[in-house]
Write a protein that holds these residues in place. Structure first.
Motif, PDB file in Angstrom:
ATOM      1  N   THR A   1      -6.730  -4.865   7.525  1.00  0.00           N
ATOM      2  CA  THR A   1      -6.384  -3.172   7.359  1.00  0.00           C
ATOM      3  C   THR A   1      -5.224  -2.833   8.579  1.00  0.00           C
ATOM      4  O   THR A   1      -5.153  -3.708   9.342  1.00  0.00           O
ATOM      5  N   ALA A   2      -4.614  -1.752   8.264  1.00  0.00           N
ATOM      6  CA  ALA A   2      -3.567  -1.427   9.137  1.00  0.00           C
ATOM      7  C   ALA A   2      -4.416  -1.120  10.660  1.00  0.00           C
ATOM      8  O   ALA A   2      -3.773  -1.632  11.718  1.00  0.00           O
ATOM      9  N   GLU A   3      -5.462  -0.516  10.527  1.00  0.00           N
ATOM     10  CA  GLU A   3      -6.095  -0.385  11.902  1.00  0.00           C
ATOM     11  C   GLU A   3      -6.665  -1.827  12.590  1.00  0.00           C
ATOM     12  O   GLU A   3      -6.357  -1.663  13.861  1.00  0.00           O
ATOM     13  N   ALA A   4      -6.945  -2.568  11.792  1.00  0.00           N
ATOM     14  CA  ALA A   4      -7.367  -3.811  12.289  1.00  0.00           C
ATOM     15  C   ALA A   4      -5.978  -4.686  13.057  1.00  0.00           C
ATOM     16  O   ALA A   4      -6.137  -5.233  14.247  1.00  0.00           O
ATOM     17  N   LEU A   5      -4.965  -4.364  12.292  1.00  0.00           N
ATOM     18  CA  LEU A   5      -3.622  -4.937  12.900  1.00  0.00           C
ATOM     19  C   LEU A   5      -3.314  -4.275  14.169  1.00  0.00           C
ATOM     20  O   LEU A   5      -2.888  -4.727  15.158  1.00  0.00           O
ATOM     21  N   MET A   6      -3.445  -2.925  14.048  1.00  0.00           N
ATOM     22  CA  MET A   6      -3.154  -1.956  15.211  1.00  0.00           C
ATOM     23  C   MET A   6      -4.045  -2.399  16.394  1.00  0.00           C
ATOM     24  O   MET A   6      -3.542  -2.773  17.651  1.00  0.00           O
ATOM     25  N   ARG A   7      -5.185  -2.710  15.978  1.00  0.00           N
ATOM     26  CA  ARG A   7      -6.095  -3.191  17.421  1.00  0.00           C
ATOM     27  C   ARG A   7      -5.668  -4.486  17.904  1.00  0.00           C
ATOM     28  O   ARG A   7      -5.831  -4.638  19.031  1.00  0.00           O
ATOM     29  N   SER A   8      -5.307  -5.518  16.813  1.00  0.00           N
ATOM     30  CA  SER A   8      -5.154  -6.838  17.164  1.00  0.00           C
ATOM     31  C   SER A   8      -3.723  -6.808  17.972  1.00  0.00           C
ATOM     32  O   SER A   8      -3.511  -7.624  18.981  1.00  0.00           O
ATOM     33  N   ARG A   9      -2.774  -6.059  17.689  1.00  0.00           N
ATOM     34  CA  ARG A   9      -1.450  -5.709  18.551  1.00  0.00           C
ATOM     35  C   ARG A   9      -1.742  -5.362  19.955  1.00  0.00           C
ATOM     36  O   ARG A   9      -1.230  -5.550  20.946  1.00  0.00           O
TER      37      ARG A   9
ATOM     38  N   GLU B   1       0.614   7.652  20.229  1.00  0.00           N
ATOM     39  CA  GLU B   1       1.484   7.154  19.165  1.00  0.00           C
ATOM     40  C   GLU B   1       1.057   7.424  17.823  1.00  0.00           C
ATOM     41  O   GLU B   1      -0.252   7.171  17.490  1.00  0.00           O
ATOM     42  N   ARG B   2       1.850   7.573  16.642  1.00  0.00           N
ATOM     43  CA  ARG B   2       1.378   7.369  15.280  1.00  0.00           C
ATOM     44  C   ARG B   2       2.187   6.216  15.032  1.00  0.00           C
ATOM     45  O   ARG B   2       3.505   6.306  14.766  1.00  0.00           O
ATOM     46  N   SER B   3       1.683   5.259  14.609  1.00  0.00           N
ATOM     47  CA  SER B   3       2.328   3.975  13.930  1.00  0.00           C
ATOM     48  C   SER B   3       2.253   3.828  12.410  1.00  0.00           C
ATOM     49  O   SER B   3       1.062   4.027  11.897  1.00  0.00           O
ATOM     50  N   ARG B   4       3.132   3.241  11.963  1.00  0.00           N
ATOM     51  CA  ARG B   4       3.440   3.110  10.768  1.00  0.00           C
ATOM     52  C   ARG B   4       3.566   1.515  10.362  1.00  0.00           C
ATOM     53  O   ARG B   4       3.926   0.653  11.009  1.00  0.00           O
ATOM     54  N   PHE B   5       2.598   1.187   9.112  1.00  0.00           N
ATOM     55  CA  PHE B   5       2.526  -0.296   8.784  1.00  0.00           C
ATOM     56  C   PHE B   5       2.777  -0.396   7.444  1.00  0.00           C
ATOM     57  O   PHE B   5       2.534   0.731   6.682  1.00  0.00           O
ATOM     58  N   GLU B   6       3.219  -1.517   6.823  1.00  0.00           N
ATOM     59  CA  GLU B   6       3.445  -1.773   5.499  1.00  0.00           C
ATOM     60  C   GLU B   6       2.814  -3.317   5.437  1.00  0.00           C
ATOM     61  O   GLU B   6       2.696  -4.042   6.427  1.00  0.00           O
ATOM     62  N   ARG B   7       2.686  -3.775   4.139  1.00  0.00           N
ATOM     63  CA  ARG B   7       2.422  -5.006   3.825  1.00  0.00           C
ATOM     64  C   ARG B   7       3.637  -5.762   3.604  1.00  0.00           C
ATOM     65  O   ARG B   7       4.648  -5.080   2.481  1.00  0.00           O
ATOM     66  N   VAL B   8       3.954  -7.009   3.935  1.00  0.00           N
ATOM     67  CA  VAL B   8       4.954  -7.824   3.631  1.00  0.00           C
ATOM     68  C   VAL B   8       4.403  -9.197   3.185  1.00  0.00           C
ATOM     69  O   VAL B   8       3.563  -9.783   4.184  1.00  0.00           O
ATOM     70  N   ASP B   9       4.660  -9.601   2.167  1.00  0.00           N
ATOM     71  CA  ASP B   9       3.689 -10.879   1.304  1.00  0.00           C
ATOM     72  C   ASP B   9       2.501 -10.723   1.478  1.00  0.00           C
ATOM     73  O   ASP B   9       1.748 -11.780   1.972  1.00  0.00           O
ATOM     74  N   GLY B  10       1.818  -9.656   1.400  1.00  0.00           N
ATOM     75  CA  GLY B  10       0.365  -9.611   1.411  1.00  0.00           C
ATOM     76  C   GLY B  10      -0.218  -9.114   3.045  1.00  0.00           C
ATOM     77  O   GLY B  10      -1.439  -9.090   2.780  1.00  0.00           O
ATOM     78  N   ALA B  11       0.724  -9.452   3.920  1.00  0.00           N
ATOM     79  CA  ALA B  11       0.083  -9.279   5.183  1.00  0.00           C
ATOM     80  C   ALA B  11       0.334  -7.807   5.787  1.00  0.00           C
ATOM     81  O   ALA B  11       1.704  -7.569   5.782  1.00  0.00           O
ATOM     82  N   TRP B  12      -0.371  -7.323   6.536  1.00  0.00           N
ATOM     83  CA  TRP B  12       0.160  -5.911   7.274  1.00  0.00           C
ATOM     84  C   TRP B  12       1.322  -6.328   8.379  1.00  0.00           C
ATOM     85  O   TRP B  12       0.602  -7.255   9.166  1.00  0.00           O
TER      86      TRP B  12
ATOM     87  N   GLY C   1      -3.927   2.256   4.404  1.00  0.00           N
ATOM     88  CA  GLY C   1      -3.921   1.212   5.222  1.00  0.00           C
ATOM     89  C   GLY C   1      -4.781   0.206   4.916  1.00  0.00           C
ATOM     90  O   GLY C   1      -5.488  -0.769   5.845  1.00  0.00           O
ATOM     91  N   SER C   2      -5.745   0.359   3.688  1.00  0.00           N
ATOM     92  CA  SER C   2      -6.806  -0.553   3.460  1.00  0.00           C
ATOM     93  C   SER C   2      -6.248  -1.671   2.471  1.00  0.00           C
ATOM     94  O   SER C   2      -5.077  -1.709   2.010  1.00  0.00           O
ATOM     95  N   ALA C   3      -7.155  -2.409   2.290  1.00  0.00           N
ATOM     96  CA  ALA C   3      -6.837  -3.346   0.936  1.00  0.00           C
ATOM     97  C   ALA C   3      -6.219  -3.049  -0.019  1.00  0.00           C
ATOM     98  O   ALA C   3      -5.514  -3.530  -0.825  1.00  0.00           O
ATOM     99  N   PHE C   4      -6.505  -1.559  -0.394  1.00  0.00           N
ATOM    100  CA  PHE C   4      -5.970  -0.992  -1.761  1.00  0.00           C
ATOM    101  C   PHE C   4      -4.768  -0.302  -1.602  1.00  0.00           C
ATOM    102  O   PHE C   4      -4.125   0.435  -2.329  1.00  0.00           O
ATOM    103  N   HIS C   5      -4.028  -0.281  -0.269  1.00  0.00           N
ATOM    104  CA  HIS C   5      -2.912   0.416   0.103  1.00  0.00           C
ATOM    105  C   HIS C   5      -1.545  -0.729   0.294  1.00  0.00           C
ATOM    106  O   HIS C   5      -1.987  -1.834   0.707  1.00  0.00           O
ATOM    107  N   THR C   6      -0.383  -0.310   0.277  1.00  0.00           N
ATOM    108  CA  THR C   6       0.670  -0.871   0.823  1.00  0.00           C
ATOM    109  C   THR C   6       1.419  -0.474   1.928  1.00  0.00           C
ATOM    110  O   THR C   6       2.143  -1.177   2.561  1.00  0.00           O
ATOM    111  N   THR C   7       0.868   0.806   2.442  1.00  0.00           N
ATOM    112  CA  THR C   7       1.432   1.297   3.680  1.00  0.00           C
ATOM    113  C   THR C   7       0.348   2.180   4.201  1.00  0.00           C
ATOM    114  O   THR C   7      -0.839   2.347   3.800  1.00  0.00           O
ATOM    115  N   GLY C   8       0.226   2.350   5.634  1.00  0.00           N
ATOM    116  CA  GLY C   8      -0.813   3.111   6.185  1.00  0.00           C
ATOM    117  C   GLY C   8       0.008   3.563   7.603  1.00  0.00           C
ATOM    118  O   GLY C   8       1.007   2.917   7.911  1.00  0.00           O
ATOM    119  N   THR C   9      -0.928   4.506   8.175  1.00  0.00           N
ATOM    120  CA  THR C   9      -0.591   5.058   9.528  1.00  0.00           C
ATOM    121  C   THR C   9      -1.772   4.783  10.698  1.00  0.00           C
ATOM    122  O   THR C   9      -2.960   5.018  10.032  1.00  0.00           O
TER     123      THR C   9
END
Length: 139
Positions: A45-53, A119-130, A97-105
């Motif tokens: 998810t976008a949130e999991a990526l944000m946490r990992s970043r 901050e409000r971060s924007r995320f997108e899927r590229v080749d299936g990965a956030w 930002g879930s498995a059902f989306h292509t974008t998220g904040t």
């Protein structure tokens, strides 16, 4: 979390004093963000990526930060400030930002010794990965 690159991060111990992952979740670093950092999987998810970043900033993992940055907005180089000490992450909200989306904040507050970053971060899927696109400072 990309805008944090302007502020930088400092390598730290693998876990906070609470024994959990630097991202604030109770699991160990290895079972939480560490598996994404090592390439053992992609954030679901976008949130999991944000946490990992965030954890990557805490640990000084520049290759992971660059790898999870959108190719359109990724900087050519990323230098982290070795004096920066991140002390905590609070997720304030997330949109899509879930498995059902292509974008998220994800809206968050990241604390560091001497202050915090909102901050409000924007995320997108590229080749299936956030991936992180960009962020807007809120205060």
């Amino acid at each position: 979390m990309g805008a944090m690159s302007r502020r930088a991060a400092r390598p730290a111990s693998p876990s906070r004093s609470t024994g959990g992952c630097p991202c604030g979740l109770s699991g160990s670093y290895e079972a939480c963000c560490g598996r994404f950092h090592s390439g053992g999987g992609a954030a679901p998810t976008a949130e999991a990526l944000m946490r990992s970043r965030y954890s990557a900033f805490v640990r000084g993992d520049v290759p992971y930060l660059l790898r999870t940055w959108h190719p359109r907005t990724r900087p050519g180089r990323l230098e982290l400030d070795p004096g920066m000490r991140w002390t905590g992450l609070e997720i304030l909200g997330a949109t899509d930002g879930s498995a059902f989306h292509t974008t998220g904040t994800v809206t968050f507050r990241a604390s560091y010794r001497g202050g915090s970053l909102h901050e409000r971060s924007r995320f997108e899927r590229v080749d299936g990965a956030w991936v992180y696109v960009d962020g807007e400072f809120l205060d």
